[in-house]
Design a protein around this motif. Structure first.
Motif, PDB file in Angstrom:
ATOM      1  N   ASN A 103       0.554  -1.414   0.390  1.00  0.00           N
ATOM      2  CA  ASN A 103      -0.087   0.150  -0.238  1.00  0.00           C
ATOM      3  C   ASN A 103       0.917   1.428   0.031  1.00  0.00           C
ATOM      4  OD1 ASN A 103      -2.823  -1.159   0.093  1.00  0.00           O
ATOM      5  ND2 ASN A 103      -2.555  -1.130   2.299  1.00  0.00           N
ATOM      6  N   ASP A 140      -4.036   4.360   3.816  1.00  0.00           N
ATOM      7  CA  ASP A 140      -4.390   3.264   4.651  1.00  0.00           C
ATOM      8  C   ASP A 140      -6.078   2.993   5.073  1.00  0.00           C
ATOM      9  OD1 ASP A 140      -5.607   1.268   6.628  1.00  0.00           O
ATOM     10  OD2 ASP A 140      -4.170   1.864   8.385  1.00  0.00           O
ATOM     11  N   GLU A 141      -6.464   2.293   3.502  1.00  0.00           N
ATOM     12  CA  GLU A 141      -7.587   1.854   3.530  1.00  0.00           C
ATOM     13  C   GLU A 141      -8.970   2.165   4.572  1.00  0.00           C
ATOM     14  OE1 GLU A 141      -7.363  -0.738   0.350  1.00  0.00           O
ATOM     15  OE2 GLU A 141      -7.489   0.917  -1.231  1.00  0.00           O
ATOM     16  N   ARG A 142      -8.325   1.263   6.095  1.00  0.00           N
ATOM     17  CA  ARG A 142      -8.902   1.142   6.558  1.00  0.00           C
ATOM     18  C   ARG A 142      -9.764   1.824   7.383  1.00  0.00           C
ATOM     19  NH1 ARG A 142      -8.793  -4.869   7.690  1.00  0.00           N
ATOM     20  NH2 ARG A 142      -6.340  -4.574   7.573  1.00  0.00           N
ATOM     21  N   ASN A 148      -6.541   9.133   8.699  1.00  0.00           N
ATOM     22  CA  ASN A 148      -5.052   8.617   8.069  1.00  0.00           C
ATOM     23  C   ASN A 148      -4.169  10.348   8.452  1.00  0.00           C
ATOM     24  OD1 ASN A 148      -4.360   6.774   6.070  1.00  0.00           O
ATOM     25  ND2 ASN A 148      -6.116   6.370   5.976  1.00  0.00           N
ATOM     26  N   ALA A 202     -11.055   6.033   3.653  1.00  0.00           N
ATOM     27  CA  ALA A 202      -9.970   5.682   2.487  1.00  0.00           C
ATOM     28  C   ALA A 202     -10.466   5.110   1.025  1.00  0.00           C
ATOM     29  CB  ALA A 202      -8.720   5.764   2.671  1.00  0.00           C
ATOM     30  N   LYS A 203     -11.089   3.735   1.949  1.00  0.00           N
ATOM     31  CA  LYS A 203     -10.991   2.448   1.035  1.00  0.00           C
ATOM     32  C   LYS A 203     -12.120   2.759  -0.080  1.00  0.00           C
ATOM     33  CE  LYS A 203     -13.062  -1.003   2.057  1.00  0.00           C
ATOM     34  NZ  LYS A 203     -13.072  -2.581   3.223  1.00  0.00           N
ATOM     35  N   THR A 204     -13.065   3.491   0.286  1.00  0.00           N
ATOM     36  CA  THR A 204     -13.979   4.877  -0.575  1.00  0.00           C
ATOM     37  C   THR A 204     -13.911   5.574  -1.879  1.00  0.00           C
ATOM     38  OG1 THR A 204     -14.985   6.305   0.957  1.00  0.00           O
ATOM     39  CG2 THR A 204     -15.901   3.945   0.912  1.00  0.00           C
ATOM     40  N   TYR A 205     -12.643   5.966  -1.613  1.00  0.00           N
ATOM     41  CA  TYR A 205     -12.468   7.180  -2.362  1.00  0.00           C
ATOM     42  C   TYR A 205     -11.737   6.827  -4.246  1.00  0.00           C
ATOM     43  CZ  TYR A 205     -11.479  10.439   2.210  1.00  0.00           C
ATOM     44  OH  TYR A 205     -11.495  10.717   2.944  1.00  0.00           O
ATOM     45  N   ARG A 252      -7.952  10.132  -3.408  1.00  0.00           N
ATOM     46  CA  ARG A 252      -6.975   9.406  -2.529  1.00  0.00           C
ATOM     47  C   ARG A 252      -5.555  10.285  -2.915  1.00  0.00           C
ATOM     48  NH1 ARG A 252      -6.703   2.981  -2.506  1.00  0.00           N
ATOM     49  NH2 ARG A 252      -9.006   2.830  -2.609  1.00  0.00           N
TER      50      ARG A 252
END
Ligand SMILES: Nc1ncnc2c1ncn2[C@@H]1O[C@H](COP(=O)(O)OP(=O)(O)OP(=O)(O)O)[C@@H](O)[C@H]1O
Ligand SMILES: [Mg+2]
Lengths: 264, 345
Positions: free
Chosen positions: A86, B89-91, B97, B133-136, B141
């Motif tokens: 990531n 960090d997507e979660r 973040n 951030a997963k939904t960005y 992002r």
């Protein structure tokens, strides 16, 4: 030093947030171990014969705990690889923070999660009749030893993840490492039925030492005790092996982290 | 002027592949350096070295006045890095973040929260700030990533292909944000494959290819180096081409370049307006009505193609090669239009 601690703490917090965000993940990591406890302790419990009055139910619990600790290799390795890919590891490495805090944060967070799993397993074990017989201190010492194993496995996983840097390879390899360690041990079956050469291997397998040591601390059935040194002295053996493993793996993982680069 | 980034002779080898073979850079404080190069040129490797993520095999560099090899921690205190692939960090939510970075930088929890709110606002992410951030989207992002690298208000900023994969609107917005940073005194090193981006943003540019600096200068200098201005005349009917060639040959010391495909003839514009005037007069005398009569400044694309040698023949036939060697070539360089078709620009 205090900065390293507060950095690690912030990074543990990060993983706790992940869990809070997706509580189903917590369920996910607990279901398998609990199923193991029920299947082995409750269903197979009557079919398997071990000497002593506690029966297989008492024999198997330490084995399943150890199996869960072994699985920490995969948990941490996969987590580290994901952070690497990531770009988060790059981000953290470019920050003026202590180099150890990222890996400490990760391994401590994974230890917290495995403690939770352990607690649930212990509860379910208790419900189906598993008991520890040596009082609270020795029982806690037994769990402490198991968690130390989980922590050491996490660091081993971190090293593997940083070296292989690919989720598929990492899962495959940790599977290959875990299978013989778990099954060539006294975790699931007493060793007296094995051919003598296999029995020697299993007695020297450090997983057997941890399992025997926690059985001893819990006051659970040991099955037949072998003659090899580790089988005779499981607690000092287990402690020594785990501490030495940590002393070797922690600096290696730290070095791998310093050079870590995602594989693209 | 103070120099924010210097690099001398950076070399880096991966296995038997020499990724960098001696990169020199110098970026004055408060300016933007554009590092331009095709895939695999060594842009990311250069940035990773300067951001202390990778040790060079040879060479030395200073960032914000600190030696990379001797004072990496000081360097890290003074840089922000936005890598080629967004590091989020997507979660965590966007806000979390940024807060996490603030906490890791020991701003203190309250200050970290305040700084996160400020940056979310600045990067237009306030509304999305509490979403994972997963939904960005890709652009969001990227903005979050840039915001995260600015938490400490670093005086030196590394941006590795910050706008790759973004649509035009997001790209323009990001350019604006980068300019704002520079206006407030930040030094930026940005890599890009987009010439336009380097042209728009950078005060100076280095072009790298195969791990080597093959050209450097301001955008204008580079354009001049490779092509300068050219007068281009196209006609509707190929029959008129010889007459146009003769006319342009008469007004310029250089050899006219002909493209049969587009029926275009061009010469370097050496005499300014006088050249334009006499060319126009010459054509008028011959009774030729050009389809197009234009002065064309070579774009950075030409520079880039000419320098990196990619699709070199197309570039050579259009502007570059002959621009440099005007007067030494054959009487009229006729481009091979079939080759041109094959090679995407
Ligand atoms: N970890 C690595 N191992 C082996 N080779 C590598 C590694 N990283 C980069 N390279 C090679 O080094 C060269 C330069 O790579 P680099 O990533 O710096 O290029 P780049 O200019 O950033 O390209 P792109 O525009 O594709 O991002 C490439 O040929 C690449 O294949
Ligand atoms: Mg790159």
């Amino acid at each position: 030093m205090t900065e390293a601690l507060s950095d690690s703490f912030a990074l543990v917090g990060r993983q706790m947030r992940h869990i809070r965000r997706m509580p189903e993940q917590l369920l996910g990591i607990t279901v398998m171990p609990v199923a193991f406890v029920i299947v082995f302790g409750y269903l197979f419990g009557s079919a398997m014969q071990v000497p002593g009055q506690g029966g297989y139910k008492e024999y198997i619990m330490a084995g399943i705990f150890a199996q869960v600790m072994l699985a920490n290799i995969t948990t941490t390795a996969v987590g580290v690889v994901n952070d690497l890919n990531n770009g988060l590891v790059d981000r953290f490495r470019a920050l003026p923070i202590s180099r150890s805090s990222v890996l400490i944060g990760r391994t401590v967070a994974d230890a917290v999660l495995v403690t939770w799993t352990c607690a649930v397993m212990a509860l379910v074990g208790f419900l189906i009749g598993w008991r520890a017989h040596n009082g609270i201190l020795q029982t806690l010492a037994g769990f402490g030893l198991l968690l130390l194993m989980g922590f050491a496995m996490s660091w081993l996983g971190a090293l593997i993840g940083l070296t292989l840097r690919n989720v598929e390879t990492v899962s495959a390899l940790s599977g290959v490492i875990m299978m013989p360690l778990a099954f060539l041990s006294n975790a699931f079956v007493p060793l007296d039925g094995l051919p003598s050469w296999l029995r020697a291997i299993a007695e020297w397998n450090p997983v057997s030492s941890v399992v025997s040591a926690s059985r001893e601390l819990f006051g659970n059935e040991q099955g037949a005790t072998g003659g090899a040194f580790p089988a005779q002295h499981p607690i000092p053996t287990a402690l020594t092996v785990l501490v030495v493993l940590l002393l070797v793996v922690v600096p290696l993982a730290g070095r791998a982290y310093q050079k870590a680069a995602a594989q693209r | 002027m103070e120099t924010a980034i210097t690099a001398e002779g950076l070399r880096k080898r991966y296995g038997d592949h020499q990724a960098l073979s001696g990169i020199d850079l110098s970026v004055p404080a408060g300016t933007i350096l554009g590092v331009l190069g095709p895939n695999g040129a060594g842009k990311t490797t250069t940035v990773r070295i300067l951001a202390t993520l990778l040790e060079p095999d040879e060479g030395r560099a200073t960032v914000a006045g600190y030696d990379l090899a001797k004072q990496p921690l000081q360097v890290r205190r003074n840089i922000g890095l936005t890598g080629q692939y967004a590091a989020v960090d997507e979660r965590l939510t966007g806000r979390e973040n940024i807060e996490l970075i603030g906490v890791l930088l020991h701003l203190g929890r309250r200050a970290a929260k305040a700084r996160a709110a400020e940056l979310l606002e600045q990067f237009g992410l306030t509304d999305a700030g509490d979403r994972m951030a997963k939904t960005y989207s890709g652009g969001m992002r990227r903005r979050l990533d840039l915001a995260a690298s600015l938490v400490a208000r670093p005086p030196v900023l590394f941006l590795d292909e910050p706008t790759t994969g973004l649509d035009l609107t997001s790209r323009l917005a990001l350019w604006g944000m980068i300019r704002e940073q520079v206006d407030s005194g930040t030094t930026v090193l940005l890599t890009t494959q987009y010439l336009e981006e380097a042209d728009q943003l950078a005060d100076s540019i280095v072009v790298i290819d195969n791990g080597r600096v093959i050209a450097d200068g301001t955008p204008d200098e580079l354009k001049r180096k490779v092509g300068g201005e050219r007068l281009e005349v196209s006609v509707a009917d190929a029959v008129d081409l010889p007459a146009v060639i003769r006319t342009l040959a008469a007004v310029s010391p250089a050899v006219p370049v002909v493209d049969d495909e587009t029926r275009t003839v061009s010469v370097p514009l050496t005499g300014g307006v006088a050249t334009i005037a006499s060319a126009a007069a010459g054509l008028e005398t011959l009774g030729i009505e050009p389809e197009d009569f234009a002065v064309r400044r070579s774009s950075l694309d030409d520079v880039f193609l000419a320098l990196t040698g990619q699709t070199g023949r197309a570039a050579a036939s259009d502007t570059a090669g002959d621009g440099k060697e005007a007067g030494q070539g054959p009487v009229a360089a006729v481009s091979n239009s079939k080759q041109k078709e094959k090679e995407p620009a």
